[in-house]
Scaffold this motif. Sequence first.
Motif, PDB file in Angstrom:
ATOM      1  N   UNK A 266      29.676 -86.707  14.349  1.00  0.00           N
ATOM      2  CA  UNK A 266      30.102 -88.021  14.859  1.00  0.00           C
ATOM      3  C   UNK A 266      30.489 -87.922  16.330  1.00  0.00           C
ATOM      4  N   UNK A 267      31.202 -86.868  16.678  1.00  0.00           N
ATOM      5  CA  UNK A 267      31.634 -86.685  18.059  1.00  0.00           C
ATOM      6  C   UNK A 267      30.441 -86.571  19.001  1.00  0.00           C
ATOM      7  N   UNK A 268      29.429 -85.807  18.608  1.00  0.00           N
ATOM      8  CA  UNK A 268      28.285 -85.557  19.483  1.00  0.00           C
ATOM      9  C   UNK A 268      27.317 -86.727  19.543  1.00  0.00           C
ATOM     10  N   UNK A 269      27.285 -87.538  18.495  1.00  0.00           N
ATOM     11  CA  UNK A 269      26.304 -88.619  18.439  1.00  0.00           C
ATOM     12  C   UNK A 269      26.880 -90.001  18.726  1.00  0.00           C
ATOM     13  N   UNK A 270      28.186 -90.179  18.487  1.00  0.00           N
ATOM     14  CA  UNK A 270      28.724 -91.534  18.504  1.00  0.00           C
ATOM     15  C   UNK A 270      29.912 -91.734  19.436  1.00  0.00           C
ATOM     16  N   UNK A 271      30.251 -90.720  20.219  1.00  0.00           N
ATOM     17  CA  UNK A 271      31.284 -90.908  21.233  1.00  0.00           C
ATOM     18  C   UNK A 271      30.647 -90.715  22.605  1.00  0.00           C
ATOM     19  N   UNK A 272      31.203 -91.377  23.590  1.00  0.00           N
ATOM     20  CA  UNK A 272      30.640 -91.295  24.948  1.00  0.00           C
ATOM     21  C   UNK A 272      30.667 -89.862  25.464  1.00  0.00           C
ATOM     22  N   UNK A 273      31.770 -89.178  25.212  1.00  0.00           N
ATOM     23  CA  UNK A 273      31.898 -87.786  25.684  1.00  0.00           C
ATOM     24  C   UNK A 273      30.849 -86.892  25.046  1.00  0.00           C
ATOM     25  N   UNK A 274      30.675 -87.033  23.736  1.00  0.00           N
ATOM     26  CA  UNK A 274      29.722 -86.187  23.033  1.00  0.00           C
ATOM     27  C   UNK A 274      28.296 -86.467  23.426  1.00  0.00           C
ATOM     28  N   UNK A 275      27.940 -87.736  23.538  1.00  0.00           N
ATOM     29  CA  UNK A 275      26.571 -88.097  23.925  1.00  0.00           C
ATOM     30  C   UNK A 275      26.283 -87.603  25.336  1.00  0.00           C
ATOM     31  N   UNK A 276      27.240 -87.740  26.244  1.00  0.00           N
ATOM     32  CA  UNK A 276      27.042 -87.241  27.609  1.00  0.00           C
ATOM     33  C   UNK A 276      26.866 -85.727  27.620  1.00  0.00           C
ATOM     34  N   UNK A 277      27.630 -85.049  26.784  1.00  0.00           N
ATOM     35  CA  UNK A 277      27.495 -83.590  26.680  1.00  0.00           C
ATOM     36  C   UNK A 277      26.095 -83.212  26.234  1.00  0.00           C
ATOM     37  N   UNK A 278      25.577 -83.906  25.213  1.00  0.00           N
ATOM     38  CA  UNK A 278      24.237 -83.623  24.728  1.00  0.00           C
ATOM     39  C   UNK A 278      23.187 -83.957  25.786  1.00  0.00           C
ATOM     40  N   UNK A 279      23.352 -85.091  26.474  1.00  0.00           N
ATOM     41  CA  UNK A 279      22.397 -85.484  27.508  1.00  0.00           C
ATOM     42  C   UNK A 279      22.350 -84.458  28.640  1.00  0.00           C
ATOM     43  N   UNK A 280      23.507 -83.950  29.009  1.00  0.00           N
ATOM     44  CA  UNK A 280      23.562 -82.946  30.074  1.00  0.00           C
ATOM     45  C   UNK A 280      22.806 -81.689  29.667  1.00  0.00           C
ATOM     46  N   UNK A 281      22.953 -81.304  28.395  1.00  0.00           N
ATOM     47  CA  UNK A 281      22.244 -80.111  27.940  1.00  0.00           C
ATOM     48  C   UNK A 281      20.736 -80.340  27.924  1.00  0.00           C
ATOM     49  N   UNK A 282      20.319 -81.516  27.476  1.00  0.00           N
ATOM     50  CA  UNK A 282      18.891 -81.835  27.462  1.00  0.00           C
ATOM     51  C   UNK A 282      18.333 -81.904  28.881  1.00  0.00           C
ATOM     52  N   UNK A 283      19.138 -82.389  29.812  1.00  0.00           N
ATOM     53  CA  UNK A 283      18.700 -82.438  31.207  1.00  0.00           C
ATOM     54  C   UNK A 283      18.537 -81.034  31.773  1.00  0.00           C
ATOM     55  N   UNK A 284      19.414 -80.120  31.389  1.00  0.00           N
ATOM     56  CA  UNK A 284      19.278 -78.733  31.834  1.00  0.00           C
ATOM     57  C   UNK A 284      17.974 -78.130  31.323  1.00  0.00           C
ATOM     58  N   UNK A 285      17.640 -78.428  30.070  1.00  0.00           N
ATOM     59  CA  UNK A 285      16.381 -77.932  29.513  1.00  0.00           C
ATOM     60  C   UNK A 285      15.196 -78.535  30.255  1.00  0.00           C
ATOM     61  N   UNK A 286      15.295 -79.826  30.555  1.00  0.00           N
ATOM     62  CA  UNK A 286      14.237 -80.501  31.301  1.00  0.00           C
ATOM     63  C   UNK A 286      14.042 -79.833  32.665  1.00  0.00           C
ATOM     64  N   UNK A 287      15.137 -79.601  33.367  1.00  0.00           N
ATOM     65  CA  UNK A 287      15.047 -78.991  34.697  1.00  0.00           C
ATOM     66  C   UNK A 287      14.500 -77.575  34.630  1.00  0.00           C
ATOM     67  N   UNK A 288      14.896 -76.864  33.572  1.00  0.00           N
ATOM     68  CA  UNK A 288      14.367 -75.510  33.398  1.00  0.00           C
ATOM     69  C   UNK A 288      12.854 -75.564  33.234  1.00  0.00           C
ATOM     70  N   UNK A 289      12.387 -76.526  32.462  1.00  0.00           N
ATOM     71  CA  UNK A 289      10.948 -76.680  32.284  1.00  0.00           C
ATOM     72  C   UNK A 289      10.254 -77.069  33.573  1.00  0.00           C
TER      73      UNK A 289
END
Length: 278
Positions: free
Chosen positions: A205-228
């Motif tokens: 719930x924290x990672x999917x439904x709170x602003x802090x958690x979603x931002x945390x996940x987005x930041x990680x996905x952006x890091x993967x994108x940049x790595x690619x």
Amino acid sequence: MADSTILQPEGLEQRYEKYKEKIKHFTIMNDIFMRNVLKEISCTEYILQVIMNRTDLKVIDQTLQKDYKNLQGRSAILDCVAKDAENNHFNVEIQGENDGASPKRARYHCGLLDMNLLNPGDFFDNLPETYVIFITKNDVLGYNLPINHIRRRSNETGEIFEDGQHILYVNSKKQDDTELGRLMHDLHCKEADEMYSNILATRVHQLKETEEGVNQMCQELEEIYNEGEQSGVQKGELKKARETTLALLEMGMSAEQIAKAVNLSIETIQNWISEASF
């Protein structure tokens, strides 16, 4: 008249919107999401308590996505390595692909753990009990069992060879009405309110439904994108390129975009995508 429309590169805001849609569909069986769930040590502890059938198991330390070096040969990044209060060490791997949980890979993970658990001059008898645990999407061993515990034995006597090394295969397809089955169910849930475990549900719930958690996940996905985007593939880096390819695929990128990002042929990317089982 030729179409003069110029396609603009995708911006950060657009990517974040795509990330948010992808996050909604993530489960703990997804590698990216799993490592974020396990950043909450109570989640690792709960998973180990169920698999080990030990409610008293207490995790006191863990490391996620550590590169275990082998100076003489191949290294490997282990998903989660945890230590309990009794100095038992656990390597937890969630595997969607069968070849990622082969018996010889399990053997190699055991060796990497051992090589990192003794200091120069330590006695071999000081090696702790180790457990390599593969939680698999499919029934990799083909025994149609929820869990398989693997130990070395003497062929002549049948007795266990007490070297302290354990390998466990957990079949996540078995989601029956047992504590282990309910855990396997939870690992495949997209929604927190569908889960049995309050511990896992709270983290999801924290990672999917709170602003802090979603931002945390987005930041990680952006890091993967940049790595690619930034990584050119050199000799010996195909494994990393393949892992990046599958991560970018999960984020919604097309095969053509991925091929450009990792600087490989579209044929290679399409082959990797067709081999992957999600």
